[in-house]
Write an enzyme that holds these catalytic residues in place. Structure first.
Site: not given
Length: 304
Positions: A94, A101-102
């Site tokens: 990204c 990605i929590d």
């Protein structure tokens, strides 16, 4: 944006999926490489990709491929949905900024999924998945997709509150339901997944037109004082982009599935705030900013 989660969800199908309108870009090629690594058969012909995951046997996403793009994380939910376990590393790819990605992992934990992290790898086991309601702290597209994929074969009833409402979620729902799944509410903040025992069908599915691609083409015409007509457009998906380009001085004519943009004059300045759908899409911010670069006095406000 729709093709990646649908490519991932072919893992859930033990039949053959023929997908149409999959773009020839690096992200889809990487996803196909991962599917092959996992044991899926992937065949490409003109205008079509045929995937058969019947003989898929691997449950681990290779680190090298995982790091090439962030959206590979949705493969974790699909593998988890089919095999009840998955091993993967943190994704990459990204350029916009750090987006951990929590939310994905928190949602998995709320579903009773066991998560272990060591040496940069994440291991998930959904043997003890529970029914219930997941309330997302933020309407994350990836987290919403991952919950749907993980729950589709769970034999549990699971609700998602504050779900992402993006059109790509609707397309994923439509694909899974065509396989024999039961997902409803996509496109709203409340999604219901009724897990089934199996998803097994030989189907053909055409992926929806991409609103970011359409917006990019419109901006290309706007910045060059051009005149462009784009067909096979779902107008309702690009309304925020249309409004902003009109505000900047572009003439836009809409038909049922067609949009025409004419940019005869110098673009005007405007304010811009990105928001979750149905607001102005974050992925369009750098694209339209290039157009605003030729307009004086522009203010860009970005809301993450």
């Amino acid at each position: 944006n729709a093709s990646l989660p649908i490519l991932a969800s072919t893992i859930l199908n033990k039949g053959t999926t023929k997908l149409y309108n999959v773009p020839e870009i690096s992200d889809t090629k990487i996803t196909q490489d991962i599917l092959r690594f996992l044991g899926c058969s992937v065949k490409k012909t003109k205008g079509k990709i045929e995937i058969n995951s019947k003989n898929m046997y691997k449950k681990e996403i290779p680190e090298k491929l995982m790091h090439q793009m962030r959206s590979t994380v949705v493969l974790a939910g699909a593998i988890l949905g089919r095999f009840k376990e998955v091993r993967f590393s943190y994704p990459g790819g990204c350029d916009i900024g750090a987006r951990p990605i929590d939310l994905h992992l928190k949602a998995f934990k709320d579903l009773g999924i066991t998560i272990k992290e060591e040496n940069g790898e994440i291991f998930c086991d959904s043997s003890n998945m529970v029914a219930g309601t997941i309330t997302l702290d933020f309407p994350s597209v990836g987290a919403t997709e991952n919950i749907i994929l993980a729950a589709a074969l769970s034999n549990k009833v699971i609700y998602i509150k504050n779900a992402a409402m993006e059109p790509e979620i609707v397309d994923l729902q439509n694909y899974i339901n065509k396989l024999g799944g039961s997902v409803s509410g996509a496109g709203t903040k409340d999604i219901k997944i009724v897990g089934v025992e199996k998803l097994e069908a030989n189907i053909e599915y055409e992926i929806m037109p991409d609103r970011i691609e359409i917006g990019t083409l419109l901006c290309a015409a706007a910045i060059t004082n051009g005149n462009i007509t784009i067909k096979n457009v779902r107008i309702e998906h690009i309304i925020p982009i249309v409004y902003k380009l009109e505000e900047m001085g572009c003439e836009i004519n809409l038909k049922e599935k067609e949009i025409n943009l004419i940019a005869n004059n110098r673009l005007k300045s405007c304010n811009l705030k990105t928001m979750p759908y149905p607001g102005f899409p974050t992925d369009m911010q750098p694209i339209i900013a290039s157009c605003l670069g030729v307009a004086k006095g522009t203010s860009i406000i970005v809301e993450n």
